[in-house]
Each structure stands twice: as C-alpha cells, then as structure tokens.
Design an enzyme around this catalytic site. Structure first.
Site, PDB file in Angstrom:
ATOM      1  N   ASP A   1       2.501   5.279  -7.372  1.00 34.24           N
ATOM      2  CA  ASP A   1       2.438   5.366  -5.914  1.00 34.24           C
ATOM      3  C   ASP A   1       2.662   6.796  -5.440  1.00 34.24           C
ATOM      4  O   ASP A   1       1.897   7.337  -4.635  1.00 34.24           O
ATOM      5  CB  ASP A   1       3.487   4.450  -5.272  1.00 34.24           C
ATOM      6  CG  ASP A   1       3.292   2.993  -5.640  1.00 34.24           C
ATOM      7  OD1 ASP A   1       2.273   2.671  -6.293  1.00 34.24           O
ATOM      8  OD2 ASP A   1       4.159   2.176  -5.288  1.00 34.24           O
TER       9      ASP A   1
ATOM     10  N   SER B   1       6.521   3.284   1.305  1.00 31.45           N
ATOM     11  CA  SER B   1       7.730   4.029   0.922  1.00 31.45           C
ATOM     12  C   SER B   1       7.375   5.329   0.212  1.00 31.45           C
ATOM     13  O   SER B   1       7.976   6.373   0.475  1.00 31.45           O
ATOM     14  CB  SER B   1       8.629   3.163   0.034  1.00 31.45           C
ATOM     15  OG  SER B   1       7.947   2.766  -1.142  1.00 31.45           O
TER      16      SER B   1
ATOM     17  N   VAL C   1       0.832  -1.208   0.000  1.00 27.94           N
ATOM     18  CA  VAL C   1       0.000   0.000   0.000  1.00 27.94           C
ATOM     19  C   VAL C   1       0.869   1.262   0.000  1.00 27.94           C
ATOM     20  O   VAL C   1       0.460   2.315   0.459  1.00 27.94           O
ATOM     21  CB  VAL C   1      -0.991   0.010   1.186  1.00 27.94           C
ATOM     22  CG1 VAL C   1      -2.089  -1.018   0.974  1.00 27.94           C
ATOM     23  CG2 VAL C   1      -0.281  -0.226   2.514  1.00 27.94           C
TER      24      VAL C   1
END
Length: 996
Positions: A695, A651, A648
């Site tokens: 992300d 980082s 998820v």
C-alpha cells in the site's frame, strides 16, 4: 391490543384503562430516566404501566410513586459493555449480548409471550429492547419503539472489529425491530432504517422539582460561585480528582462517586439517588460524557456542556452535532480530562450562549401517541412489508457512513456515482475552462516557490480551500456555525510564512492482495483519489496555538515549546475528533525518542484521537530511524478524498503524504521506496495494524495509468507495467467497511505464518530422517537437487518462494485445516512474525491461509505475463479467470463478504449474458481487494464505452438489490514521489481584507 368497540370510540384514550408493557434496555440509567417522563404521563392519564428493566427500582420509584406503576426487574439485553465511563469493549459487548439475549432466546420469548398475555397488555413499548418487539408479535400485540438509536446500528461497527464472529447478532436485532409497527423518534437520532414508519417528537426531558436558587441555597452555594456538575455515570478507572483541576472560585458537584472516595474540598459528593435535573439547572456548566439524558437536559436548561468523547459508541456524533448547533457544546480532549487541564474548557463553556428554543414536552407527546395506538389508531403507512424493512435494515443500516444529525446519510463521494453515465478512459482532467478557473483561483492567492500542481484538479481544489481559510479567520466566520474542523483549520497557519503541500493517492489492488506479507509479486494501481497535506514549520514563539494548548504550556511554566497541531478534514464522517495536538517533547523518553510500544499506548489512550497515530507517528519514526530532531512547532492540515474502510489504502495515503510533507519542510532527502518502508513502520508498530508494504509503496512510488510491479521481499520495485489500451480496471465499493486492523485480516496473516513454520519444520524432518522411505519419499528423490530444495525449504523466509507443485507434492496434506493458538505454540513455540500476536484460545485457519499466497504469487506472475501477450478474447478470459480464482481463495481464507460476493456474481452474470456478447464491450473478471472482509471489488474489462455502461448497470443492480449505491473508482494519478512537493506563500495582497 384490546379491540375498542365502535360505541366507545368517542371516549378519549385518557378515560380508557389501558395496560402498557414498557421494556427498557439494560444499558446504563439514561434510558430509564427518559422512560420515566413518558411513563409518568401514561399513569397521569389513568393507565397501568409495567416496566421491564434491569435498572435499579429506585430509578423509577424515586420519580413516580403510584400503584399503577409495576416494576419487573429482568435483563433482556446488555447494551454496550464498558471498561470504564469512557471505554467500550466491543467484543465483550457482543459476547455479553450473545450470553444475555441469544443463548436463552427461546426461553425468553416463551416467558415474555406468557407474561404479556397474563397482564393483558394493550401495547408493548420498547426503549429499545429488540426481543420485546418479537415477543409482542408472537403474542399478537402491537409494539412501538421510542428511541434515538437502535442496537443494530451500534453493534454494526462492533461486528466490523470482531470480524465474522457474532455477525448474526446484528441481523437478529434488525429482524426483531422489523416486527415493530412504527418508531417514535427522539431528537439527535441515528440512522435507523429498520423502522420505515417514523413519528418525530420533541425532546423528552425530566421536569424540575426545584428552582436554581432553591437548590443553591440548600447546597449553601452563592450565585457568585461558579458551579460545574461532573456527570460521567462513573468516573474513569484509576482517576483521582485534585483540587487544582478547578479554576479559583469554582466548585464541582460529583455524580456517581463511590462512598469510600475522598474528594478535595472544592468537590462535593452527591447522593446516589440525587435528582440530577435540579442540580443541572442550578449549575453554570456540565462536564461529562455525551448521552441522550445529559444532552437533552443541557439543551432544555440552556446549560453549556463540556464533553469528552466515548470510543465506539455510534450514537455520540448525532447528539454532539445537536449540542454544537445550539451553541451548547465544548469538546475536551480526554488527555486533558485525566491530567486536570480543565480551566480553558470551563472558561470557554461559560462564555457560550446556548440557544435551544425547541420543545421539551416529548414525554407528554409520546405518551399521547402511545395511548392512541393502544386504543386502535394506526400510525403505520403499510408502504413496506416487514421483509422489506428487514432487508433495508441489514444491507443499508450498518453500511452507511455517519454524518451528524442526518437520518440516512450518504457521503458526497457516493453521490457522484449516481450521475456517471459515461466514464473517462484515462486519468481525470478538467475541461480547459474549468482548469483555468481553478488555476486562477489559487494563483490569485499564492506564489508557488517550488513544485508544480501537474494539472491535478484535486490539488487545485485543495489550494483553493487553503485560500478560503484565511478569509474565514479574518472575517470572524470561525465564530459562527461552521464545520468544527474548518474552525480549527482557520487559525492553524501563519499566512506570512511558507507552507509545504504534498499529495499521495490511494491504490486499487489489482493482484497480490494479502500475499504481500508472504513475499509475493503484486500489481497495484494508484487511483485518482488522494490525500493532501499542508504543513508549516514555525518557531515556537511564533506558533498560533489553540487556546487549550496555550493554557497547557502556560501551566507548565516552561515558556514556548515545540507543539504539533493537526486538523483532519472529514472527521465527522468517522466519529473522530477533528483536531489533535501534543507537545513534541512528549515523544521523548529521557534523552531519546520513546519506544514504539509506548507510542502505541500513547495514541490508544483516546480512541477519538487514535487516528492521529497515522500522522504524528511519522514524526516518531523519523526520530527513531533517521535520528531527526524537531525543534520547531508543526501545523498540519490533512484532507483526503480516499474513502475510509473501502480497501483502497486510505491509511497509507495519509502516512505517505504526511511523511512527505515533514521531509520536505525539514530538508530531508528520502527516496520514495525508503519513505514507504518508514511509513509501514508507522502502521505496523505505532498504529498496530499488521499490513504488508504494498500500500505504502504504491502510494509513494506509483505512476498514473501504470501498474506498480513489486516483489515484497521486502519491497523491490521491478518495474511499471503498462496497461494495454484495450484493457481497463475499475473499483466498485461494496459498502461494507473493511479494516486492515480487523481480527480477520490479522488471523489470516497469523495462519499463513503458522503454515510457513510448519512447512519449515516438515522440511527439516525430511532432511534429518535418514530412512526417508518411511515418509513416502525414496532416497533417489532426495539426491542432489532434492536435498538442496529441502535445505532451502527448511529455511524458507518468504512463503511465496515455495512453488505450488512443491507445496502440493510434499506439504499440503501435512498442514491442518485449523489449529488452536495454544496447540501451535506448544509444538512450534512461535510463528516468527513480529507484527502479530497469537491468541492461545483462538482457532486459526492454516491450510487455506498458507495456500493462498503460494498460489497467488503464481497467479500474479501469470497475470503480468498475460498483460503483454497478444490481444485476444483468450487473453482477456484468462486474465479474468485469474481474478476470479483470487477472489474465491480469499473466501477460503475467511475474508469474503456478502457484498463483495454479490458484486463478483453481478460481473459474472454480465460477462456471460447474451446481451453483453452482442455489444462492443464486456467485463471479464473481478476480485475482492486488499485486506478483504468487505471493501472494494476490482473489475477488469475492455476499455470501451460498452464496458463503462455495464459498470453503471452493475452499480444500479447492486443498489436495486441492497438499497446501497456503490461508489465507482476509475482513473489514476501519480504517486507521492512523482508529485514531489509544493512550497507556497500567501501573497501579501490577498491577506488584506477585500473592500465591501
């Protein structure tokens, strides 16, 4: 086991002549030294002990000289393969174990069974050789393990790094241990669920032969001389000791120095077979790596221990916790060890007052238990069958997060799921009373000079935790037994100056996943869980420096220079150091910033602090890409509720929050999109993880309760997609750790780029081939549009721009299922991906890896269109089908996992059950997310209470099947761009100590 006759039961075990087969693991000398103390007591009781070990014979015979001790030198396991005293090679460890214990397994078992019968063994004892337990079972002999860790727990994380390769090793080890009758567990133990019956004993410590004064007299060292014993079991490669490493008036005893090595005059070389317990007790402190032997003897003899972390050895955090609990431990940064910056650590160590008062007779106690067991006593409860123990070991043992000093440890963010009987429909908010209490708690302490907390309860909690730090610092609580990270954070900030606070969420990969690096459309949802960063700039002369950082600057004699200091909350769950510091000048290489390659090596030199690359790396990227120069010191506190290893984007949230805070504090105006692209550089080039950009884009640009729609070419946000009111998404954690830096993710990416290179080459061939009929394509087919298509495909930049029908018609059959790196490079030279490197010896999947992004791009487009279509069961069924197709495409690429497959199957069972069809809600689809190979499953269903109950039912069924209670992700929150930043200052009134 020999059966004891009833008439003999009254006779004590010490009067019976028993035969013990004691197997000792081949990892270093530490296991052998603790085994000595148990063996010594067995021999004193009149028994024969056959030691089976790969350790040198002198380790045992120098401590025990008895005709009842028999040494059989055999290596049956290899432990962890170390490149040097501090560095473990994870893949090499697995390969060595495979070579040592897996390939010859059948012959090992046959040999050991025959040998055990030949010596008429009454009991097999293992520390902690897996195959010994299985051999004992095959020979019909009881077995007991004596240890503080087991190899399935150690190797589990190595398997995570190596991907699917050698996973069977861990399962086999767990099965071997399941044949063990019970565990004699030593203090400082790790989670060992393979053993369901446990007997705890005190520390096993070798006894002293000589007293402190006698040893010092023999060494001609006076009591006024400070003495440190250097005990690494072998010095780090290329490390040279220098006289200036020690403070004036100190001497150092060196264990394990080579015979040819010349030492400075204040370092004393010890003999290879020196009896270290006597030397430890004669010293003022110890400097070394953590292992059971060093820790137990430091505690027993109340010796302060300056330790340097080893990488990838999971036993360490539990022993470290024990050291620090008894006020015996001081952590030294590996960089300071290698550069000789020892003084502040040694001086800190001798100021400690070790306070261990527990037992140290574990050898005697363990020997007594072994005697009674060999004589017939039953310590096992028989509550769980061997099969049950094995299941628990495989599913639970390796997938739990670590926490210091606990047996089975589930992090706090798992525990919440137990009580979730109803899940809110939208973003979580506090009740009016709760929100008021939080607001009051932080408003009492801070003036908000810029920004708005936006009613986010986690932000309020973070500000509350900041307020508590100052009281910890002022009250002196930092000197008590607090969390190590809280101690460090308590002195991090100058409370009279401004602090900048930023927030960035993790993300749930609804659709798109690993197709982002191939240019796909992706749909991503920012989740409720987020990372907060608090940052303060200070002039170097006003910066609160940690003692070792201050000592480092003083040693350089250059005056005050800008320093970066970072504290990361939650570090103990991930076996990493909670603090990091560096001089910002270390980022310079001559007149300019260092290269990304040098930065990657800089952060990789100490794996316990490699996490800092995600945070400190943002500074270097700003220096290199935007020309920013940092002249002030920076203090930075990171607190994240985005769980690591769950797919998820923990980082990305750390990177985005860190760079946002740095930009805010330095007046940099960076758009959320540009900031995300800069953060991707951190991960690709400094951390070395070959991720796409979705992300970071979601964490920076996302909006609460909306899907971020982005075409990754390279990062074009095309809009925010409203989630229809009747649809809801959840994430369910499989409990299997995922890493975007893992081998599987990288190899799949390489396979996709190989496929693109082959497709381009094939298109070029078709264009240049004038006799296209030989290739099954007519000239008519190549006229006009056909020629243009081939021209486009011969220069294909993003694989996702190739339509599925073109792929199937022309290229699918041309791509091999697999290819070796060597064969690919010989024909195609390069795969043209800047962030991955082809291993010539590795076999890469090509067809499935190339097919996935081509079809995934189509699936995401269809999914986006269906979201806005008319509400119907067909709409929900079609959306769910696209999720399922994506899931199985991951598996075809090699990125599946048992846990995520089980969760998807549970969703399907729930969807198609008669009970679910009779209720008001149901679930329609599920897929693995992110980089795959574990992590979280995204689930889609109706937005209703019935669906929420079904999620809870799946959660409980998964726990029932695996023993692991999965965390459920629900709700959403704004991205970093929408949150902006807070600028706060501590109120002067709150800095004054409160009246008692």
């Amino acid at each position: 086991m020999r059966i004891v006759k009833e008439a003999e039961e009254a006779v004590s075990a010490s009067r019976n002549h028993l035969v013990f087969a004691y197997y000792v693991t081949g990892h270093g000398f530490g296991h052998a030294t603790r085994v000595i103390e148990v063996v010594r007591h067995l021999i004193l009781a009149g028994h024969d002990v056959h030691v089976v070990s790969g350790a040198p014979e002198f380790v045992f015979t120098s401590a025990i000289q008895s005709p009842r001790l028999f040494i059989r030198k055999v290596l049956l396991d290899c432990g962890a393969v170390q490149a040097d005293a501090l560095t473990v090679d994870r893949l090499a460890s697995l390969e060595k174990y495979h070579e040592t214990a897996v390939v010859p397994r059948a012959s090992i078992l046959a040999t050991e069974v025959e040998w055990l019968n030949s010596i008429k063994a009454d009991l097999v004892v293992s520390d902690v050789v897996p195959v010994a337990c299985r051999a004992a079972a095959d020979a019909g002999i009881r077995s007991v393990c004596v240890t503080n860790f087991s190899w399935d727990f150690i190797y589990a994380e190595y398997v995570m790094a190596a991907g699917h390769y050698h996973r069977s090793i861990v399962w086999q080890i767990a099965e071997d241990y399941s044949h063990c009758e019970f565990l004699i567990r030593l203090p400082g133990y790790c989670p060992m669920p393979a053993f369901r019956d446990v007997v705890d004993v005190p520390l096993v410590v070798r006894r002293l032969h000589k007293q402190r004064k006698e040893v010092r007299k023999e060494l001609e060292i006076g009591e006024d001389t400070k003495l440190v014993i250097l005990n690494f079991g072998g010095q780090p490669a290329g490390w040279k000791l220098k006289e200036e490493y020690l403070p004036p008036g100190w001497l150092c005893l060196v264990c394990g120095a080579s015979e040819t090595e010349e030492l400075p005059p204040n370092f004393i070389k010890l003999a290879k077979d020196a009896y270290t317990p006597d030397l430890i007790a004669a010293s003022d402190c110890m400097l070394g790596k953590i292992g059971y032997g060093t820790v137990s003897e430091a505690l027993a003899y109340k010796l302060p221990f300056v330790f340097v972390r080893r990488d990838y050895f999971n036993e360490e955090p539990f022993l470290r916790n024990m050291l620090e609990y008894y006020q015996s431990g001081v952590e030294m940064i590996r960089r300071d060890l290698l550069t000789g910056h020892w003084k502040p650590y040694l001086e800190r160590a001798i100021s400690l007052k070790p306070c261990y008062e527990g037992g140290t007779n574990g050898g005697e106690v363990a020997a007594h238990i072994l005697q009674e067991t060999a004589s017939g006593k039953n310590y096992a409860s028989d509550k769980f069958s061997g099969a049950r123990r094995l299941r628990d070991a495989i599913v639970l043992g390796y997938q739990l997060q670590r926490a210091p000093g606990r047996d089975l440890c589930i992090p706090d963010w798992f525990a919440n799921a137990e009580s979730e009987l109803g899940l809110p429909n939208k973003s979580p908010t506090l009740p009016v009373e709760g929100r008021g209490a939080h607001m009051e708690s932080y408003m009492e302490h801070f003036d908000v000079l810029h920004g708005d907390v936006q009613g986010l309860p986690d932000t309020m909690s973070f500000l509350k935790s900041l307020a508590e730090l100052n009281s910890v610092y002022d009250s002196g609580m930092a000197e008590k037994r607090q969390m190590r990270e809280q101690k460090a954070a308590a002195g991090l900030f100058n409370w009279e100056e401004e602090i900048f606070v930023t927030r960035a969420p993790g993300r749930l990969d609804v659709m798109g996943g690993i197709a982002d690096y191939s240019g796909s459309l992706v749909l991503q949802l920012p989740i409720r869980e987020a990372c907060h960063v608090a940052l303060q700039r200070n002039h170097p002369t006003k910066h609160r420096l940690w003692k070792h950082a201050q000592a480092r600057q003083n040693a350089k004699g250059e005056g005050s220079k800008p320093v970066l200091q970072i504290v990361s909350y939650g570090s103990e769950l991930s076996n990493r150091a909670p603090t990091f510091d560096m001089d910002l000048s270390d980022f310079m290489d001559g007149e300019g910033p260092m290269s990304y390659e040098k930065a990657r090596k800089y952060f990789a030199q100490d794996p316990a602090q490699k996490w800092a690359a995600y945070i400190a790396g943002t500074i270097l990227v700003l220096m290199r890409e935007l020309g920013v120069r940092f002249e002030d010191s920076i203090s930075l506190l990171v607190s994240s509720t985005v769980p690591e290893g769950k797919g998820v984007s923990s980082s990305a949230s750390v990177e985005v929050a860190s760079m946002s805070a740095i930009a805010a504090a330095h007046g940099l105006s960076i758009s959320p999109r540009d900031l995300a692209l800069l953060c991707q550089k951190v991960e690709n080039h400094i951390v070395g993880a070959p991720c796409g950009v979705m992300d970071q884009m979601t964490s920076a640009c996302g909006e609460a309760d909306k899907l971020l729609a982005m075409v990754c070419q390279p990062a074009e946000v095309i809009g925010l997609v409203d989630i229809p009111g009747h649809i809801r998404f959840w994430g369910i954690d499989s409990g299997i750790r995922h890493s975007v830096g893992g081998a599987d993710y990288g190899s799949v990416r390489i396979g996709a780029f190989m496929g693109r290179r082959m497709i381009k080459s094939r298109a070029s061939e078709l264009l240049s081939n004038s006799s296209s009929l030989a290739n099954g394509i007519s000239h008519d087919d190549l006229e006009d549009d056909g020629i243009e298509l081939l021209e486009s495909e011969s220069s294909l930049y993003y694989l996702c721009n190739l339509p599925p029908h073109r792929y199937e018609a022309i290229y699918a059959k041309q791509l091999p299922e697999t290819i070796t790196g060597e064969a690919f490079m010989e024909k195609y030279s390069d795969h043209n991906d800047a962030v991955t490197v082809i291993d010539p010896k590795r076999v890469y999947g090509v067809r499935a890896c190339a097919r996935h992004p081509i079809y995934e791009n189509f699936r995401v487009k269809a999914f986006k269109a269906l979201l806005t279509s008319a509400t119907s069961d067909d709409q929900l069924t079609s959306l769910g089908e696209l999720l399922y197709q994506c899931h199985y495409s991951y598996s075809a690429c090699g990125l599946g996992s048992d846990g995520t497959d089980r969760l998807v199957q549970l969703v399907q069972d729930m969807q198609h059950s008669k009970l679910s069809k009779s209720e008001d809600g149901t679930l329609y689809g599920a897929k693995i997310t992110g980089g795959g190979s574990g992590g979280t499953v995204c689930v889609m269903g109706r937005n209703s209470l019935g669906s929420s109950h079904q999620i809870i039912e799946i959660q409980q069924r998964y726990k029932g099947a695996t023993g692991f209670l999965p965390y459920v992700f629900y709700g959403s929150s704004p991205g970093a761009g929408r949150f902006g930043y807070l600028k706060i200052r501590r109120r002067l009134s709150s800095l004054k100590p409160k009246e008692q």
